[in-house]
Design an enzyme around this catalytic site. Structure first.
Site, PDB file in Angstrom:
ATOM      1  N   GLY A   1      -6.097  81.339 -13.400  1.00 15.09           N
ATOM      2  CA  GLY A   1      -7.277  80.486 -13.917  1.00 15.09           C
ATOM      3  C   GLY A   1      -6.885  79.695 -15.155  1.00 15.09           C
ATOM      4  N   SER A   2      -5.774  79.276 -14.971  1.00 15.18           N
ATOM      5  CA  SER A   2      -5.483  78.319 -16.133  1.00 15.18           C
ATOM      6  C   SER A   2      -6.231  76.946 -16.286  1.00 15.18           C
ATOM      7  CB  SER A   2      -3.807  77.986 -15.974  1.00 15.18           C
ATOM      8  OG  SER A   2      -3.339  76.915 -16.847  1.00 15.18           O
ATOM      9  N   SER A   3      -6.353  76.279 -15.082  1.00 12.74           N
ATOM     10  CA  SER A   3      -7.162  75.159 -15.254  1.00 12.74           C
ATOM     11  C   SER A   3      -8.446  75.224 -15.582  1.00 12.74           C
ATOM     12  CB  SER A   3      -6.905  74.222 -13.758  1.00 12.74           C
ATOM     13  OG  SER A   3      -7.422  75.163 -12.950  1.00 12.74           O
ATOM     14  N   ALA A   4      -9.192  76.216 -15.219  1.00  9.77           N
ATOM     15  CA  ALA A   4     -10.409  76.760 -15.537  1.00  9.77           C
ATOM     16  C   ALA A   4     -10.656  77.007 -17.116  1.00  9.77           C
ATOM     17  CB  ALA A   4     -10.874  77.849 -14.805  1.00  9.77           C
ATOM     18  N   ALA A   5      -9.656  77.546 -17.718  1.00  7.89           N
ATOM     19  CA  ALA A   5      -9.551  78.012 -19.089  1.00  7.89           C
ATOM     20  C   ALA A   5      -9.342  76.735 -19.856  1.00  7.89           C
ATOM     21  CB  ALA A   5      -8.448  78.951 -19.522  1.00  7.89           C
TER      22      ALA A   5
ATOM     23  N   GLY B   1      -0.737  76.957 -12.394  1.00  7.96           N
ATOM     24  CA  GLY B   1      -0.319  76.829 -11.226  1.00  7.96           C
ATOM     25  C   GLY B   1      -0.007  78.395 -10.464  1.00  7.96           C
ATOM     26  N   ALA B   2      -0.593  79.261 -10.966  1.00 11.50           N
ATOM     27  CA  ALA B   2      -0.196  80.723 -10.515  1.00 11.50           C
ATOM     28  C   ALA B   2      -1.439  81.612 -10.148  1.00 11.50           C
ATOM     29  CB  ALA B   2       0.433  81.399 -11.617  1.00 11.50           C
ATOM     30  N   GLY B   3      -2.599  80.864 -10.322  1.00 13.54           N
ATOM     31  CA  GLY B   3      -3.737  81.730  -9.784  1.00 13.54           C
ATOM     32  C   GLY B   3      -4.292  82.699 -10.908  1.00 13.54           C
TER      33      GLY B   3
ATOM     34  N   ASP C   1     -13.890  80.669 -11.181  1.00 11.07           N
ATOM     35  CA  ASP C   1     -12.912  80.695 -12.274  1.00 11.07           C
ATOM     36  C   ASP C   1     -13.594  80.360 -13.659  1.00 11.07           C
ATOM     37  OD1 ASP C   1     -11.295  81.202  -9.996  1.00 11.07           O
ATOM     38  OD2 ASP C   1      -9.825  79.635 -10.570  1.00 11.07           O
TER      39      ASP C   1
HETATM   40  C1  MEV Z   1      -8.921  80.065  -7.339  1.00 11.26           C
HETATM   41  O1  MEV Z   1      -8.693  80.862  -8.349  1.00 11.26           O
HETATM   42  C2  MEV Z   1     -10.022  80.779  -6.411  1.00 11.26           C
HETATM   43  C3  MEV Z   1     -10.150  80.000  -5.322  1.00 11.26           C
HETATM   44  O2  MEV Z   1     -11.275  80.698  -4.350  1.00 11.26           O
HETATM   45  C4  MEV Z   1     -10.518  78.621  -5.409  1.00 11.26           C
HETATM   46  C5  MEV Z   1     -12.247  78.527  -5.932  1.00 11.26           C
HETATM   47  O3  MEV Z   1     -12.905  79.270  -5.726  1.00 11.26           O
HETATM   48  O4  MEV Z   1     -12.203  77.411  -6.593  1.00 11.26           O
HETATM   49  C6  MEV Z   1      -9.187  79.772  -4.162  1.00 11.26           C
END
Ligand code: MEV
Length: 327
Positions: A106-110, A102-104, A150
């Site tokens: 890419g944790s959920s993608a990994a 939840g910090a941007g 991500d």
């Molecule tokens: C999130 O890391 C990036 C966003 O552009 C969402 C996405 O691209 O899926 C905010």
């Protein structure tokens, strides 16, 4: 015949002796978050902080994760991946992560990329294109909207650029509705990046949904999204020319547009302002609304100190060419 047998031509059945372990990296977005959801270009780099996942068949009649009973609501990305793959066996799952969720970063993608590789029982050739595509579908379903930036960066590793057209370094295309993203490798020069974490939790889905409404209803939002796209194109040129002054200037402009879109946060603004004294430029990275910012700098120590003094946690960021990896 059970489900597992039906799909075994594609996926290995888990047996008591088979344990599969994969890891996948997080990412930072240099340019283009949010606008990329609407088909504009974006540039990301995989970072040397990874999520690790290990899956085997459970010896008990229930699925567990790190010794606890698997909760599909809490493990929504993993659960969605299991559903998409038609896995109905009881599994024993172990995970560990160097990424802040939840910090941007890419944790959920990994999580999604590494889990899909484990769940498909892949032990030899990794079909990165198909894993990236499936991981995107999982993120899209769980979050209600997403771009593949991500998930493709986590799968491939290194520098990645998404664009509406196919160019050199083309890897694969991903399509959803009217939007097609072409995913390319990008030889991003070595950059000194410092990451600052605000400590403010910001789940991706909520903010992406809010911007979707704004985008649908407002000409202003659509104009900002177009302007971000132009900045990404200029940023790509500046990166190719290794013109760090221009890259930094464009990062600042990208941040200004993200603020106009309403995805910055007072804590992000404070860390960005502090970092800029020692940097070429700084901006939020990822979804915003809290989470993390990045600064491009020749003075990583001073930049880290400034971020910490402004109340953030700072990390000097090594990037990585290693994407999804069998452990
Ligand atoms: C999130 O890391 C990036 C966003 O552009 C969402 C996405 O691209 O899926 C905010």
């Amino acid at each position: 015949m059970g489900r597992c047998h039906e799909i075994s031509y594609k996926y290995l059945c888990f047996n008591a002796f088979l344990m599969i372990r994969y890891s996948a990296p997080g990412k930072i977005i240099l340019f283009g978050e949010h606008a990329v959801v609407y088909g504009e270009p974006a540039i990301a780099i995989a970072i040397d902080k990874r999520f690790r996942c290990e899956i085997s068949k459970s010896g008990q009649n229930r699925t567990t994760i790190n010794g606890l009973i698997f909760d599909p609501e809490k493990q929504n990305y993993l659960n969605c991946a299991m559903e998409k793959l038609g896995i109905d066996e009881e599994l024993e799952i172990h995970t560990s992560s160097e990424l802040i969720s939840g910090a941007g970063m890419g944790s959920s993608a990994a999580v999604t990329v590494a889990s899909i590789a484990c769940l498909r029982g892949l032990t030899d050739d990794i079909d990165k294109k198909n894993i990236a595509k499936m991981a995107f579908e999982v993120e899209y379903e769980v979050q209600g909207n997403a771009s593949p930036i991500d998930t493709s960066t986590s799968t491939q590793g290194g520098g990645i650029i998404l664009s509406p057209t196919k160019n050199s370094g083309f890897l694969w295309s991903i399509k959803k509705g009217e939007t097609t993203w072409n995913i390319h490798k990008s030889d991003i020069p070595k950059l000194n990046l410092v990451l600052g974490n605000t400590g403010v939790h910001s789940p991706t889905g909520k903010l992406v949904a809010k911007i979707k409404e704004f985008y649908k209803r407002s000409f202003f939002a659509r104009d900002i999204v177009n302007q971000v796209g132009l900045i990404v194109q200029r940023g790509h040129e500046a990166l190719k020319n290794e013109d760090l002054v221009e890259v930094g200037r464009l990062m600042d402009q990208n941040q200004h547009l993200l603020s106009c879109l309403g995805v910055s946060h007072p804590k992000l603004d404070a860390l960005i302002d502090a970092a800029r004294e020692h940097s070429y430029g700084a901006k939020l990275s990822g979804v915003g609304g809290g989470g993390v910012m990045i600064a491009l700098t020749d003075e990583p120590e001073e930049t880290s100190k400034a971020i910490e003094e402004a109340g953030g946690q700072a990390y000097i960021l090594p990037s990585t060419n290693k994407g999804l990896k069998l452990e």
